[in-house]
Design a protein around this motif. Structure first.
Motif, PDB file in Angstrom:
ATOM      1  N   ILE A 100      46.792  40.330  39.301  1.00  0.00           N
ATOM      2  CA  ILE A 100      46.975  39.122  40.113  1.00  0.00           C
ATOM      3  C   ILE A 100      48.407  38.945  40.605  1.00  0.00           C
ATOM      4  O   ILE A 100      48.649  38.216  41.552  1.00  0.00           O
ATOM      5  N   LYS A 103      48.699  39.588  44.256  1.00  0.00           N
ATOM      6  CA  LYS A 103      47.991  38.666  45.141  1.00  0.00           C
ATOM      7  C   LYS A 103      48.942  37.840  46.006  1.00  0.00           C
ATOM      8  O   LYS A 103      48.608  37.458  47.119  1.00  0.00           O
ATOM      9  N   PRO A 123      46.494  41.880  50.465  1.00  0.00           N
ATOM     10  CA  PRO A 123      45.705  41.705  49.243  1.00  0.00           C
ATOM     11  C   PRO A 123      44.200  41.583  49.537  1.00  0.00           C
ATOM     12  O   PRO A 123      43.380  42.146  48.813  1.00  0.00           O
ATOM     13  N   TRP A 134      40.249  41.025  40.798  1.00  0.00           N
ATOM     14  CA  TRP A 134      41.548  40.545  40.340  1.00  0.00           C
ATOM     15  C   TRP A 134      41.516  40.311  38.836  1.00  0.00           C
ATOM     16  O   TRP A 134      40.559  39.716  38.327  1.00  0.00           O
TER      17      TRP A 134
END
Length: 140
Positions: A100, A103, A123, A134
Motif C-alpha cells: 500500500i 498507492k 497505481p 493491495w
C-alpha cells in the motif's frame, strides 16, 4: 526475451508500453518485485525497494514464513531474471500483491524484465494489469 514479454503483455491488453533504460540513474526505479514460495504456491510482492518486508505481517497474510525463490527458480517460473523481475509479462499466472505504500505515488516504476530497464504505470494500472491486491506488508 523478458522485455519482449513485458511489451507483449501490454499490447495484448491494448495498452501502450514505454520502457526506459535507467542504467545512469538507478534511483528512477523506486520499487522492486520479489518472488516467494508459500508451500506449493508462488507469489510476487511489489514494494518500495527502500523498505523491508515485515516477517510478522507476511506470517499474518500468508500463514507461512517468507521463503524467496532462488535465481534459477525465479527465471524458470516467472521468465524474468532476479534484478529484472517484473509483475508483467510473466511466464506463469502468478498472484501479485502490491504494498500500500506505493498507492500514494503518481507512478510506480518497476523493472521491465531486464536489469536497468523500467516501465512506469499508475497505481490503478498496476492493479488492473496484474490483477493484484493491495496489502500492508512493509516493516514500518
Amino acid at each position: 526475451m523478458s522485455i519482449g514479454n513485458v511489451v507483449q503483455d501490454f499490447l495484448n491488453r491494448g495498452l501502450e508500453c514505454s520502457i526506459v533504460n535507467c542504467f545512469i540513474d538507478r534511483k528512477t526505479c523506486g520499487s522492486q518485485t520479489l518472488a516467494f514460495k508459500i508451500k506449493e504456491k508462488i507469489i510476487l510482492i511489489v514494494t518500495d525497494k527502500e523498505k523491508e518486508i515485515s516477517v510478522g505481517k507476511f506470517l499474518h497474510y500468508f500463514k507461512a514464513s517468507p521463503s524467496k525463490l532462488t535465481k534459477n527458480e525465479t527465471r524458470e517460473i516467472t521468465g524474468h531474471p532476479v534484478g529484472g523481475l517484473s509483475p508483467f509479462g510473466l511466464k506463469n499466472d502468478l498472484k501479485v500483491y502490491i504494498d500500500i505504500s506505493l498507492k500514494e505515488n503518481d507512478y510506480i516504476s518497476v523493472c521491465a524484465g531486464m536489469k536497468n530497464y523500467i516501465v512506469k504505470v499508475t497505481p490503478k494500472e498496476m492493479l488492473e494489469i496484474t490483477g493484484g491486491k493491495w496489502i500492508d506488508i512493509w516493516d514500518n
